[in-house]
Design a protein around this motif. Structure first.
Motif, PDB file in Angstrom:
ATOM      1  N   LYS A 280      39.838  75.232  93.425  1.00  0.00           N
ATOM      2  CA  LYS A 280      38.683  74.713  92.693  1.00  0.00           C
ATOM      3  C   LYS A 280      39.114  74.201  91.317  1.00  0.00           C
ATOM      4  O   LYS A 280      38.712  73.119  90.895  1.00  0.00           O
ATOM      5  CB  LYS A 280      37.621  75.811  92.547  1.00  0.00           C
ATOM      6  N   THR A 281      39.956  74.965  90.639  1.00  0.00           N
ATOM      7  CA  THR A 281      40.459  74.560  89.326  1.00  0.00           C
ATOM      8  C   THR A 281      41.275  73.275  89.430  1.00  0.00           C
ATOM      9  O   THR A 281      41.134  72.372  88.604  1.00  0.00           O
ATOM     10  CB  THR A 281      41.302  75.691  88.705  1.00  0.00           C
TER      11      THR A 281
ATOM     12  N   GLY B  53      40.983  70.926  91.706  1.00  0.00           N
ATOM     13  CA  GLY B  53      40.043  69.834  91.969  1.00  0.00           C
ATOM     14  C   GLY B  53      39.298  69.400  90.716  1.00  0.00           C
ATOM     15  O   GLY B  53      39.093  68.203  90.489  1.00  0.00           O
ATOM     16  N   GLU B  54      38.903  70.365  89.896  1.00  0.00           N
ATOM     17  CA  GLU B  54      38.198  70.053  88.652  1.00  0.00           C
ATOM     18  C   GLU B  54      39.096  69.314  87.660  1.00  0.00           C
ATOM     19  O   GLU B  54      38.613  68.685  86.728  1.00  0.00           O
ATOM     20  CB  GLU B  54      37.663  71.340  88.010  1.00  0.00           C
ATOM     21  N   ASN B  55      40.397  69.400  87.866  1.00  0.00           N
ATOM     22  CA  ASN B  55      41.356  68.753  86.976  1.00  0.00           C
ATOM     23  C   ASN B  55      42.009  67.533  87.617  1.00  0.00           C
ATOM     24  O   ASN B  55      43.108  67.125  87.244  1.00  0.00           O
ATOM     25  CB  ASN B  55      42.405  69.758  86.510  1.00  0.00           C
TER      26      ASN B  55
ATOM     27  N   HIS C 250      39.953  79.978  94.038  1.00  0.00           N
ATOM     28  CA  HIS C 250      39.763  79.757  92.608  1.00  0.00           C
ATOM     29  C   HIS C 250      40.770  78.715  92.109  1.00  0.00           C
ATOM     30  O   HIS C 250      40.406  77.793  91.366  1.00  0.00           O
ATOM     31  CB  HIS C 250      39.941  81.084  91.874  1.00  0.00           C
TER      32      HIS C 250
END
Length: 128
Positions: free
Chosen positions: A18-19, A21-23, A15
């Motif tokens: 993923k966070t 990478g999204e940022n 999690h």
């Protein structure tokens, strides 16, 4: 693959990755030290869940080594942290993700996210 109960920490790590990478902070390889890193099974589960390669150094003394690296850079013994790591850290083992296992864990991860979304408002009440 035998059905294993993946650790919540590995799901939380996925999690967080993923966070990140999204940022705009993609992470490709992870280094792991300490007690859990000594377990081939534990690092394999983390590799399978995250889809990332885990590199485990031969030395388990990360805190001490980190302090020595910073001291070496600070006193001019080494040019920078990257140079120091290249010259001092030796990788003992790598855990490569097993894509078959990753597909099974993907289903578990989806349930983890659903559970997280339902509980995230409770975490502050617990002091988290």
């Amino acid at each position: 693959m035998t059905r294993q109960r993946p650790a919540g920490c590995a799901l939380a790590l996925q999690h967080n990755l993923k966070t990140a990478g999204e940022n705009g902070v993609p992470i490709h390889t992870l280094h792991s030290v300490g007690g859990a890193a000594n377990s081939v099974l534990w690092t394999q589960i983390k590799a399978d869940i995250t889809g990332k390669v885990f590199k485990i150094p031969s030395s388990d003394a990360a805190t001490t080594l980190g302090a020595a690296i910073l001291a070496g850079v600070g006193t001019g013994v080494y040019r920078n942290c990257e140079d120091t790591v290249q010259r001092t850290v030796r990788i003992h083992r790598e855990q490569i993700p097993n894509l078959e296992h990753q597909q099974v864990y993907k289903q578990v991860y989806d349930v983890y996210l659903e559970t997280y979304d339902k509980l995230k408002d409770v975490f502050p009440k617990m002091g988290w």
